[in-house]
Scaffold this active site. Sequence first.
Site, PDB file in Angstrom:
ATOM      1  N   ARG A   1     -28.043 -29.588  35.836  1.00 56.04           N
ATOM      2  CA  ARG A   1     -28.826 -30.672  35.634  1.00 56.04           C
ATOM      3  C   ARG A   1     -28.142 -32.173  35.539  1.00 56.04           C
ATOM      4  O   ARG A   1     -28.609 -32.962  35.973  1.00 56.04           O
ATOM      5  CB  ARG A   1     -29.675 -30.486  34.330  1.00 56.04           C
TER       6      ARG A   1
ATOM      7  N   CYS B   1     -28.520 -36.259  26.106  1.00 55.00           N
ATOM      8  CA  CYS B   1     -29.158 -34.918  26.802  1.00 55.00           C
ATOM      9  C   CYS B   1     -30.142 -35.206  27.480  1.00 55.00           C
ATOM     10  O   CYS B   1     -30.379 -36.406  28.074  1.00 55.00           O
ATOM     11  CB  CYS B   1     -29.111 -33.808  25.588  1.00 55.00           C
TER      12      CYS B   1
END
Length: 285
Positions: free
Chosen positions: A185, A242
């Site tokens: 990701r 994040c």
Amino acid sequence: MPYATTLICAEDLARHIHDANWVVLDCRHDLANPDAGKTAYDAGHIPGAQFAHLDTDLSDKRPAPDGAFRGRHPLPDRNAFVETLRRWGVNHGSQVIAYDAQGGMFAARLWWMLRWIGHEAVAVLDGGLQAWQAAGQPLSNAPVARPRGNVEPHAPLASTVSAADILANLANPARTVVDARAPDRFRGENETLDPVGGHIPGAKNRFFKDNLAPDGRFKPAAQLRQDFGALIDTPENSIMQCGSGVTACHNLLALEVAGLKGAALYPGSWSEWCADPARPVARGG
């Protein structure tokens, strides 16, 4: 024992589970199924534990006053969160213990939020529910009710930065940004949670699961110091982020375990950052 401020083992928790001023909170969650945590809690939880829902107790998903999107899990107002803590029976002197069954992925968010309102006596159950059960400790499905608490907000023990701060740092890099998402990701691959794949330019990647040993407990402090030392110069000049400000707290907890204090959280994280097409995006390693 002195109050715990980072991690606690199952054996120590078991010795204090009936102490009147210990508050245990179950933070289990599934990003793909928001009802899963409460369902699991109802089926069996650590005796005396109350349920803390990521979406409703640990986040406030309303837009900012100007209508701007604040990310998938924006922080609630500090005073509103204090009211939630009082509802759970948290007092000024309470020892709070957070746990989940995901390696601390969600419990670390609650740990950080207690520090954010100035409450230092909070720890994450190392190894989570699995460690509790492996120690031969029971579960309960009995309802839990506690007297209303009297906790008050104090000077924060944790700091935050905004998207504007991150943007300013791109123009004049003085702080290291560390992204806690999985490497794919981070590279912009296999993105299923946010509409845009990639990362904040200049960010480094530290997958939060790399803080854990194979048994699901946190690595020793010395190992964590070595790992983070390869990424950051000083924690005070570091920003953890994040996807939505949740697993970044796992890296913040690992830093605290390692004795590396002072890093900030970018609460909006990638989900807020990528929502504005004017903000730059990097892809690849």
